[in-house]
Scaffold this motif. Structure first.
Motif, short mmCIF file in Angstrom:
data_model
loop_
_atom_site.label_atom_id
_atom_site.label_comp_id
_atom_site.label_asym_id
_atom_site.label_seq_id
_atom_site.Cartn_x
_atom_site.Cartn_y
_atom_site.Cartn_z
N LEU A 175 22.60 34.36 -27.86
CA LEU A 175 23.20 35.22 -28.88
C LEU A 175 24.21 36.16 -28.23
CD1 LEU A 175 20.04 36.19 -30.98
CD2 LEU A 175 21.84 34.62 -31.68
N PRO A 176 25.23 36.57 -28.96
CA PRO A 176 26.23 37.49 -28.38
C PRO A 176 25.74 38.93 -28.39
CG PRO A 176 26.86 36.96 -30.62
CD PRO A 176 25.63 36.13 -30.31
N LEU A 177 24.62 39.17 -27.69
CA LEU A 177 24.03 40.50 -27.68
C LEU A 177 25.01 41.51 -27.09
CD1 LEU A 177 20.35 39.75 -26.58
CD2 LEU A 177 21.28 40.00 -28.88
N GLY A 178 25.08 42.67 -27.74
CA GLY A 178 26.05 43.68 -27.35
C GLY A 178 27.36 43.57 -28.09
N LEU A 179 27.59 42.38 -28.68
CA LEU A 179 28.83 42.14 -29.43
C LEU A 179 28.53 41.53 -30.79
CD1 LEU A 179 30.97 40.59 -26.53
CD2 LEU A 179 31.05 42.95 -27.33
N MET A 180 27.34 41.78 -31.30
CA MET A 180 26.89 41.12 -32.53
C MET A 180 27.84 41.41 -33.69
SD MET A 180 23.91 39.60 -31.73
CE MET A 180 22.67 39.58 -33.00
N GLY A 181 28.39 42.61 -33.77
CA GLY A 181 29.26 42.96 -34.87
C GLY A 181 30.72 43.04 -34.49
N ALA A 182 31.08 42.44 -33.34
CA ALA A 182 32.43 42.58 -32.82
C ALA A 182 33.40 41.51 -33.31
CB ALA A 182 32.40 42.59 -31.29
N GLY A 183 32.92 40.57 -34.14
CA GLY A 183 33.83 39.55 -34.67
C GLY A 183 33.28 38.15 -34.50
N TRP A 184 33.87 37.23 -35.28
CA TRP A 184 33.39 35.85 -35.30
C TRP A 184 33.62 35.13 -33.98
CZ3 TRP A 184 36.68 31.93 -34.10
CH2 TRP A 184 38.05 32.22 -34.11
N LYS A 185 34.64 35.57 -33.22
CA LYS A 185 34.98 34.89 -31.96
C LYS A 185 33.80 34.82 -31.01
CE LYS A 185 38.12 35.38 -28.01
NZ LYS A 185 39.26 36.15 -27.45
N PHE A 186 33.03 35.89 -30.94
CA PHE A 186 31.91 35.93 -29.99
C PHE A 186 30.73 35.11 -30.50
CE2 PHE A 186 34.33 39.93 -29.50
CZ PHE A 186 34.86 39.66 -28.24
N TRP A 187 30.53 35.09 -31.82
CA TRP A 187 29.52 34.20 -32.38
C TRP A 187 29.90 32.75 -32.15
CZ3 TRP A 187 24.74 35.14 -34.04
CH2 TRP A 187 24.39 36.46 -34.33
N ALA A 188 31.18 32.43 -32.33
CA ALA A 188 31.64 31.06 -32.11
C ALA A 188 31.43 30.64 -30.66
CB ALA A 188 33.12 30.94 -32.49
N SER A 189 31.67 31.58 -29.74
CA SER A 189 31.47 31.29 -28.33
C SER A 189 30.01 30.98 -28.02
CB SER A 189 31.94 32.48 -27.49
OG SER A 189 31.70 32.26 -26.11
N ALA A 190 29.10 31.84 -28.53
CA ALA A 190 27.68 31.64 -28.26
C ALA A 190 27.16 30.38 -28.93
CB ALA A 190 26.89 32.86 -28.73
N LEU A 191 27.47 30.21 -30.22
CA LEU A 191 26.95 29.06 -30.96
C LEU A 191 27.58 27.75 -30.49
CD1 LEU A 191 26.69 30.58 -34.55
CD2 LEU A 191 24.92 30.38 -32.79
N GLY A 192 28.87 27.80 -30.12
CA GLY A 192 29.51 26.60 -29.59
C GLY A 192 28.88 26.16 -28.27
N THR A 193 28.60 27.13 -27.40
CA THR A 193 27.92 26.82 -26.14
C THR A 193 26.53 26.26 -26.40
OG1 THR A 193 29.13 28.60 -25.02
CG2 THR A 193 27.15 27.78 -23.92
N ASN A 194 25.81 26.86 -27.36
CA ASN A 194 24.47 26.38 -27.70
C ASN A 194 24.51 24.95 -28.23
OD1 ASN A 194 23.58 28.92 -27.02
ND2 ASN A 194 23.32 29.62 -29.12
N LEU A 195 25.49 24.65 -29.07
CA LEU A 195 25.61 23.30 -29.62
C LEU A 195 25.87 22.28 -28.53
CD1 LEU A 195 25.77 21.42 -32.05
CD2 LEU A 195 28.20 22.01 -32.26
N ALA A 196 26.78 22.61 -27.62
CA ALA A 196 27.06 21.69 -26.51
C ALA A 196 25.83 21.48 -25.64
CB ALA A 196 28.22 22.24 -25.67
N LEU A 197 25.08 22.56 -25.39
CA LEU A 197 23.84 22.44 -24.62
C LEU A 197 22.83 21.57 -25.33
CD1 LEU A 197 23.27 26.05 -23.23
CD2 LEU A 197 23.42 23.96 -21.88
N ALA A 198 22.71 21.74 -26.65
CA ALA A 198 21.76 20.95 -27.42
C ALA A 198 22.10 19.47 -27.35
CB ALA A 198 21.75 21.43 -28.87
N VAL A 199 23.39 19.14 -27.41
CA VAL A 199 23.80 17.75 -27.32
C VAL A 199 23.45 17.17 -25.95
CG1 VAL A 199 25.81 16.22 -27.26
CG2 VAL A 199 25.62 17.96 -29.04
#
Length: 344
Positions: A175-199
């Motif tokens: 999770l983008p802890l520390g930047l949770m409310g800083a914008g979609w870019k950081f959520w996309a970074s965390a979730l995109g990395t998670n998705l690649a790891l899951a694959v």
């Protein structure tokens, strides 16, 4: 009268001007450094997978060894985050994002928090993001018994260098802890990395069951995480490091005086991508890691500054509190001997 910190800051700013000529990366050298890191990493990964058919213990041993190359991958990702690895920012950002999948570190989230670390390091009023939590002696003594116990637990070597890195890279980075409310870019970074790891992990389990994940992926990641956190720790947690309160705090002085020059044997220096030359890196973060030894050759003053040997770094584990009066880190025991028992 000129304040000593002002003089030191002026000298540090002069170094910035001198170091500017080393900032330009070489595309061919960067590609070479990337290849000589990724290829052995993938080869050791394949060798560990092959070894599973013969010996689980051998596979784990190879995977743990591969943790050293994963540290180097993280260091290259680190240079990408500082825009010092390639001249083309988009190219290095996408390389950094790809490497972030291997290091379990969402690139855009880490780049932002790490930039805050560089901008605020050594400032006692701006602790908390991208650094090892460090209390002053007075702050520690002002805590209640439970608060002091929790801080002691946090600073215990087993928590700092074993449990902490595993939690950080395997769980916290999801999770983008520390930047949770800083914008979609950081959520996309965390979730995109998670998705690649899951694959990747899903494919490993589909191909060979859970053993490659348990005996290759996890040992490599845990060893790399522990070594990475250790390097980060000794780069700033040494006895004569620098912390100060505004307005005495000065960015360039804190960067130079608050970062160590970690002296490592050449093989470890290569595997850690010269990150031990941390005082120079903090002073001018746009310099590619492969040009840092060039600076030490050209400027003996920087080569001799903040030197921290391997043996001295091991002793730094016993430093826990910043003493504002003496301007250095000290152990819990020394703080007790100097200032008496903490109030009940």
């Amino acid at each position: 009268m000129t304040h000593p910190n002002e003089t030191a800051s002026r000298q540090a700013r002069e170094w910035v001007q001198i170091l500017a000529k080393y900032r330009d990366p070489s595309t061919s050298r960067s590609v070479f450094e990337l290849l000589v890191t990724i290829v052995p990493f993938l080869a050791l990964w394949a060798l560990a997978w092959y070894a599973l058919s013969y010996s689980y213990l051998l596979a784990v041993g190879i995977a743990m060894l591969n943790g050293l190359f994963l540290v180097r991958i993280f260091c290259i990702q680190h240079d990408c985050g500082h825009a010092s690895f390639f001249k083309n920012r988009k190219v290095q950002d996408w390389i950094g994002r790809g490497l972030g999948v291997l290091t379990l570190t969402p690139y855009d989230v880490w780049r932002r928090t790490h930039s805050l670390h560089h901008a605020q390091h050594g400032n006692l009023e701006e602790r908390g993001i991208g650094d090892v939590m460090t209390l002053t002696v007075s702050e520690y003594r002002a805590r209640g018994r439970w608060g002091r116990f929790l801080y002691r637990l946090y600073r215990h070597p087993f928590v700092l260098f074993v449990l902490g890195p595993s939690y950080l890279f395997l769980l916290q980075n999801r999770l983008p802890l520390g930047l949770m409310g800083a914008g979609w870019k950081f959520w996309a970074s965390a979730l995109g990395t998670n998705l690649a790891l899951a694959v990747i992990l899903g494919a490993m389990i589909w191909l060979a069951g859970p053993m490659p994940v348990l005996l290759i992926f996890l040992p490599t990641s845990v060893v790399a995480g522990t070594l990475g956190v250790w390097l980060f720790y000794v780069q700033h947690q040494f006895e004569e490091t620098h912390w100060s309160q505004p307005p005495d705090w000065q960015l360039h002085h804190a960067a130079l005086a608050g970062s160590s020059h970690y002296i490592l044997p050449q093989p470890l220096r290569w595997l850690s991508a010269n990150i031990g030359v941390h005082h120079v890196h903090h002073l001018y973060s746009r310099i590619p890691f492969y040009r840092l030894p060039e600076i030490l050759r050209d400027h003996s003053e920087l080569a001799e500054a903040q030197r921290l040997t391997l043996g001295e770094s091991l002793r730094s584990v016993n430093l826990h509190l910043w003493d504002e009066k003496l301007g250095r880190l000290m152990s819990f025991r020394e703080a007790r001997a100097r200032y008496g028992a903490t109030p009940a």
